[in-house]
Enzyme design. Structure first.
Site, PDB file in Angstrom:
ATOM      1  N   HIS A 263       0.754  -1.213   0.105  1.00 16.75           N
ATOM      2  CA  HIS A 263      -0.027  -0.114   0.120  1.00 16.75           C
ATOM      3  C   HIS A 263       0.923   1.272  -0.085  1.00 16.75           C
ATOM      4  O   HIS A 263       0.470   2.151  -0.488  1.00 16.75           O
ATOM      5  CB  HIS A 263      -0.946   0.116   1.249  1.00 16.75           C
ATOM      6  N   ASP A 334      -3.689  -4.858  -9.008  1.00 17.74           N
ATOM      7  CA  ASP A 334      -4.184  -4.405  -7.539  1.00 17.74           C
ATOM      8  C   ASP A 334      -4.203  -2.898  -8.015  1.00 17.74           C
ATOM      9  O   ASP A 334      -3.727  -2.316  -9.039  1.00 17.74           O
ATOM     10  CB  ASP A 334      -2.980  -4.487  -6.736  1.00 17.74           C
TER      11      ASP A 334
END
Length: 432
Positions: A263, A334
């Site tokens: 992230h 992603d």
């Protein structure tokens, strides 16, 4: 303070500052102008830094607007690559325009799109978008959600919050199927036709890495046993398919051994393919399952491509998955807002992903980054960096994926699988 403002100006409209988006440009310009008004109280070099803040802010804002306007012109190249984008949204009118002009292939539903609303209201909004696509003679939108169950239940409480999928392991061979059936009923009622689950990464040994506070894989993974993961996840996929909801196995090449948090940071696996054989077993077992996509994580497989993460690596996508494994299913990245890849340039990464043979590019957390990503991908297509034949093959895979799969016939019985009333979904970050 002026040097900090200059750094902010250089990274104008960065996903980490998404919460500041509505005031960001005005705040930078106003603060810099205020400093110049009071310049007699500042050292001379700081005055020049404030001038630089003004110049850089205006340049970055103009650059962003020019890219957005170029995208909204909806040229042929923009539409050709736009078919391969799934985008989140905060403004329904904005995403309606993108859908109508053929600039996206799907939308991502987040908790922000559901908060304080009724299911029928959201479902009607989604149906309105699909009606726009039909009138424009465009393919139906993919409507994606991230409803794994457990801590990642981003469509709850509008949809019932269910325990983690791992909770059904050991409860019979059809437990995953019955879980999928129960969850798919709500997803289908909402209009979701692609779920970003199940997680088929193996559960890491011991506690989660303390430096990775967002992924929380131990709470999401089904098991540390590849066979158990494959059985439960395979049944779950069939349960989703029964209601016309496609599944996504994630996050290849697996996060169990990854130490960094993708992230926020770049991540790397130094293990060889032989050493990763057990981690990859669920992916290989389920890759050819009907109605299944595969999500690529932003993890660099050093033994195959030390320069790029799997999500935009031709060596991984075209070489390993399409070549060695013979995988011809849908591949989705992603979220490109994630720190592991965003600072490489979201337009560059989107272009490299499509050039490698990825079918869907996800831009969800900060939806307006889609303009930068689309602009970069369209330019790469014009420059010949994305091959037309490869993009055409990808479009055909998406057409085939839209056809409702026919899962194996199973008998689930009439009993409800899980009592969900006592389970409360926690606020947790998406993969985006």
């Amino acid at each position: 303070m002026p040097p900090l403002l200059l750094i902010h100006a250089w990274h104008l409209k960065h996903p980490l500052l998404f919460w500041l988006r509505d005031w960001e440009t005005g705040l930078l310009l106003g603060t810099a102008l205020l400093g110049l008004i009071w310049r007699r109280h500042l050292p001379r070099h700081m005055v020049w830094v404030l001038v630089a803040v003004l110049a850089v802010t205006l340049w970055r804002e103009a650059e962003y607007r020019a890219q957005r306007d170029a995208v909204l012109d909806a040229g042929e190249a923009m539409q050709a690559v736009g078919r391969h984008f799934i985008v989140g949204y905060t403004d329904f009118e904005e995403v309606k325009l993108l859908a109508a002009r053929g600039l996206i292939g799907g939308i991502y539903l987040a908790r922000r799109n559901l908060r304080g609303r009724e299911l029928a209201e959201v479902a009607a909004e989604i149906e309105a978008l699909q009606a726009i696509r039909r009138r424009a003679e465009l393919p139906p939108l993919i409507v994606a959600g991230d409803q794994e169950g457990g801590p990642v239940s981003h469509l709850s409480p509008l949809l019932e919050a269910m325990p983690p999928l791992a909770s059904v392991a050991g409860h019979g061979d059809d437990a995953g199927y019955r879980y999928g059936l129960q969850q798919a009923a709500g997803l289908a009622a909402l209009g979701v036709n692609l779920n970003f689950g199940p997680v088929v990464d193996l559960r890491p040994p011991g506690a989660d890495n303390p430096h990775d506070r967002l992924t929380r894989l131990s709470a999401r993974a089904i098991s540390n046993d590849p066979a158990t993961v494959s059985i439960v996840a395979g049944g779950y996929i069939d349960g989703l398919n029964e209601s016309g909801v496609r599944a996504t196995i994630k996050h290849f090449p697996g996060l169990a051994r990854v130490r960094a948090d993708t992230h926020l940071f770049a991540a790397r696996l130094d293990d060889t393919p032989d050493e990763l054989a057990a981690d990859w077993q669920p992916f290989r077992t389920l890759a050819h399952h009907p109605g299944t996509a595969m999500m690529l994580g932003h993890v660099t497989l050093a033994a195959i491509d030390p320069e790029r993460a799997a999500s935009h690596s031709s060596a991984v996508v075209d070489g390993l998955l399409r070549g060695d494994w013979g995988y011809e299913g849908v591949l989705v990245t992603d979220d490109l807002n994630m720190g592991a890849v965003f600072d490489l340039g979201i337009g560059r990464v989107a272009a490299e992903a499509l050039a490698a043979g990825v079918d869907l590019v996800l831009v969800s957390y900060d939806p307006r980054q889609v303009y930068r990503a689309l602009h970069g991908a369209a330019q790469a297509l014009k420059d010949g960096k994305i091959g037309r034949p490869k993009l055409d093959r990808s479009a055909r895979r998406l057409d085939d994926f839209a056809v409702r799969p026919r899962p194996p016939l199973r008998h689930a019985g009439n009993a409800k699988l899980i009592e969900t009333g006592s389970f409360r979904a926690q606020e947790a970050p998406a993969d985006s």
